[in-house]
Design a protein around this motif. Structure first.
Motif, PDB file in Angstrom:
ATOM      1  N   ASP A  34       0.916  -1.113   0.041  1.00  0.00           N
ATOM      2  CA  ASP A  34       0.081   0.029   0.103  1.00  0.00           C
ATOM      3  C   ASP A  34       0.962   1.298  -0.084  1.00  0.00           C
ATOM      4  O   ASP A  34       1.398   1.928   1.002  1.00  0.00           O
ATOM      5  CB  ASP A  34      -0.849  -0.030   1.219  1.00  0.00           C
ATOM      6  N   VAL A  35       1.010   1.868  -1.053  1.00  0.00           N
ATOM      7  CA  VAL A  35       1.677   2.940  -1.312  1.00  0.00           C
ATOM      8  C   VAL A  35       1.483   4.227  -0.608  1.00  0.00           C
ATOM      9  O   VAL A  35       2.107   5.086   0.074  1.00  0.00           O
ATOM     10  CB  VAL A  35       2.010   3.338  -2.806  1.00  0.00           C
ATOM     11  N   THR A  36       0.230   4.376  -0.508  1.00  0.00           N
ATOM     12  CA  THR A  36      -0.343   5.536   0.363  1.00  0.00           C
ATOM     13  C   THR A  36      -0.042   5.474   1.846  1.00  0.00           C
ATOM     14  O   THR A  36       0.630   6.309   2.371  1.00  0.00           O
ATOM     15  CB  THR A  36      -1.849   5.635   0.209  1.00  0.00           C
ATOM     16  N   THR A  37      -0.073   4.125   2.395  1.00  0.00           N
ATOM     17  CA  THR A  37       0.473   4.187   3.865  1.00  0.00           C
ATOM     18  C   THR A  37       1.875   4.199   3.999  1.00  0.00           C
ATOM     19  O   THR A  37       2.337   4.863   4.815  1.00  0.00           O
ATOM     20  CB  THR A  37      -0.211   2.682   4.287  1.00  0.00           C
ATOM     21  N   ALA A  38       2.685   3.895   2.955  1.00  0.00           N
ATOM     22  CA  ALA A  38       3.706   3.942   2.822  1.00  0.00           C
ATOM     23  C   ALA A  38       4.228   5.640   3.005  1.00  0.00           C
ATOM     24  O   ALA A  38       5.275   5.814   3.703  1.00  0.00           O
ATOM     25  CB  ALA A  38       4.755   3.094   1.878  1.00  0.00           C
ATOM     26  N   LEU A  39       3.695   6.221   1.936  1.00  0.00           N
ATOM     27  CA  LEU A  39       4.082   7.532   1.910  1.00  0.00           C
ATOM     28  C   LEU A  39       3.741   8.499   3.272  1.00  0.00           C
ATOM     29  O   LEU A  39       4.382   9.323   3.587  1.00  0.00           O
ATOM     30  CB  LEU A  39       3.408   8.035   0.886  1.00  0.00           C
ATOM     31  N   ARG A  40       2.575   7.945   3.767  1.00  0.00           N
ATOM     32  CA  ARG A  40       2.030   8.399   5.240  1.00  0.00           C
ATOM     33  C   ARG A  40       3.182   8.126   6.249  1.00  0.00           C
ATOM     34  O   ARG A  40       3.667   9.174   6.779  1.00  0.00           O
ATOM     35  CB  ARG A  40       0.811   7.977   5.372  1.00  0.00           C
ATOM     36  N   ALA A  41       4.010   6.938   6.301  1.00  0.00           N
ATOM     37  CA  ALA A  41       4.975   6.602   6.924  1.00  0.00           C
ATOM     38  C   ALA A  41       6.223   7.456   6.837  1.00  0.00           C
ATOM     39  O   ALA A  41       6.806   7.918   7.627  1.00  0.00           O
ATOM     40  CB  ALA A  41       5.175   5.106   7.050  1.00  0.00           C
ATOM     41  N   TYR A  42       6.439   7.663   5.476  1.00  0.00           N
ATOM     42  CA  TYR A  42       7.668   8.549   5.276  1.00  0.00           C
ATOM     43  C   TYR A  42       7.528   9.947   5.466  1.00  0.00           C
ATOM     44  O   TYR A  42       8.460  10.508   5.909  1.00  0.00           O
ATOM     45  CB  TYR A  42       7.937   8.393   3.795  1.00  0.00           C
ATOM     46  N   GLY A  43       6.292  10.647   4.877  1.00  0.00           N
ATOM     47  CA  GLY A  43       6.290  12.063   5.291  1.00  0.00           C
ATOM     48  C   GLY A  43       5.424  12.523   6.453  1.00  0.00           C
ATOM     49  O   GLY A  43       5.299  13.618   6.726  1.00  0.00           O
ATOM     50  N   GLY A  44       4.704  11.496   7.119  1.00  0.00           N
ATOM     51  CA  GLY A  44       3.987  11.948   8.390  1.00  0.00           C
ATOM     52  C   GLY A  44       2.666  12.205   8.238  1.00  0.00           C
ATOM     53  O   GLY A  44       1.801  12.635   9.295  1.00  0.00           O
ATOM     54  N   SER A  45       1.872  12.182   6.929  1.00  0.00           N
ATOM     55  CA  SER A  45       0.260  12.536   6.978  1.00  0.00           C
ATOM     56  C   SER A  45      -0.028  11.954   5.451  1.00  0.00           C
ATOM     57  O   SER A  45       0.418  11.698   4.483  1.00  0.00           O
ATOM     58  CB  SER A  45       0.466  13.980   6.987  1.00  0.00           C
ATOM     59  N   THR A  46      -1.327  12.022   5.683  1.00  0.00           N
ATOM     60  CA  THR A  46      -2.121  11.831   4.360  1.00  0.00           C
ATOM     61  C   THR A  46      -1.973  12.932   3.360  1.00  0.00           C
ATOM     62  O   THR A  46      -1.780  12.688   2.112  1.00  0.00           O
ATOM     63  CB  THR A  46      -3.498  11.668   4.789  1.00  0.00           C
TER      64      THR A  46
END
Length: 197
Positions: A153-165
């Motif tokens: 899940d790339v969206t979840t991964a990007l949230r983890a990387y950058g801290g937000s939706t």
């Protein structure tokens, strides 16, 4: 988001698979008596892709050509190694640092992909994160780890990387922009080639 990722994988993800597929014939050619004419053909497409990315960085971000080529090469290598769309890596760099390798942020975030050494000690021990290739390698490894943890899940991964939706959405929009600009470059290159005939 999955549709955007699929589109990125189709247009840029194939770049990583094509590069991996082309790397093997190049090694075989140097180790065996394969005809010399096949090596330049296999090597020319990845070089053309890197040139298009570096030209985009010069045009859109005002980078010096040598710096743009260095970053493009590092992005393409890390994207291939970690099975990431190059547009996704470029998008993160554009948001995190605007392609400034000495960028510093909150919590010690450093370099192009704003890697936080304290959060990734084992990965970045003895690594100079102000060096583009090292920073992009580390940032790509971190993103790849987040994608694996999120079961793709790339969206979840990007949230983890950058801290937000909101960050995940912004990266997706920028990635799509990079994809469209690269496609426009490909079309422009094809048009120029056909016009020269």
């Amino acid at each position: 988001m999955r549709r955007i990722l699929f589109a990125l994988l189709v247009s840029f993800g194939l770049v990583t698979h094509a590069m991996a597929d082309e790397a093997e014939p190049i090694r075989d050619a140097s180790a065996s008596s394969t005809s010399a004419s096949s090596v330049p053909l296999a090597a020319s497409e990845p070089a053309a892709r890197m040139h298009r990315v570096s030209a985009l960085l010069v045009r859109r971000f005002g980078l010096a050509r040598a710096k743009a080529e260095q970053i493009a090469e590092a992005v393409m290598a890390s994207a291939s190694k970690y099975s990431l769309p190059p547009a996704l890596v470029l998008s993160i760099i554009s948001i995190e640092s605007r392609f400034k390798e000495n960028a510093r942020g909150a919590h010690g975030a450093t370099g192009l992909m704003q890697v936080v050494p304290a959060a990734h000690r084992r990965l970045v021990t003895n690594v100079d994160l102000t060096q583009p290739a090292a920073n992009i390698e580390a940032g790509s490894a971190i993103l790849h780890g987040y994608i694996e943890s999120a079961q793709g899940d790339v969206t979840t991964a990007l949230r983890a990387y950058g801290g937000s939706t909101a960050y995940a959405r912004k990266v997706s929009v920028h990635a799509r922009d990079f994809e469209l600009n690269a496609a426009a470059s490909d079309t422009g290159t094809a048009s120029a080639a056909s016009g020269a005939r």
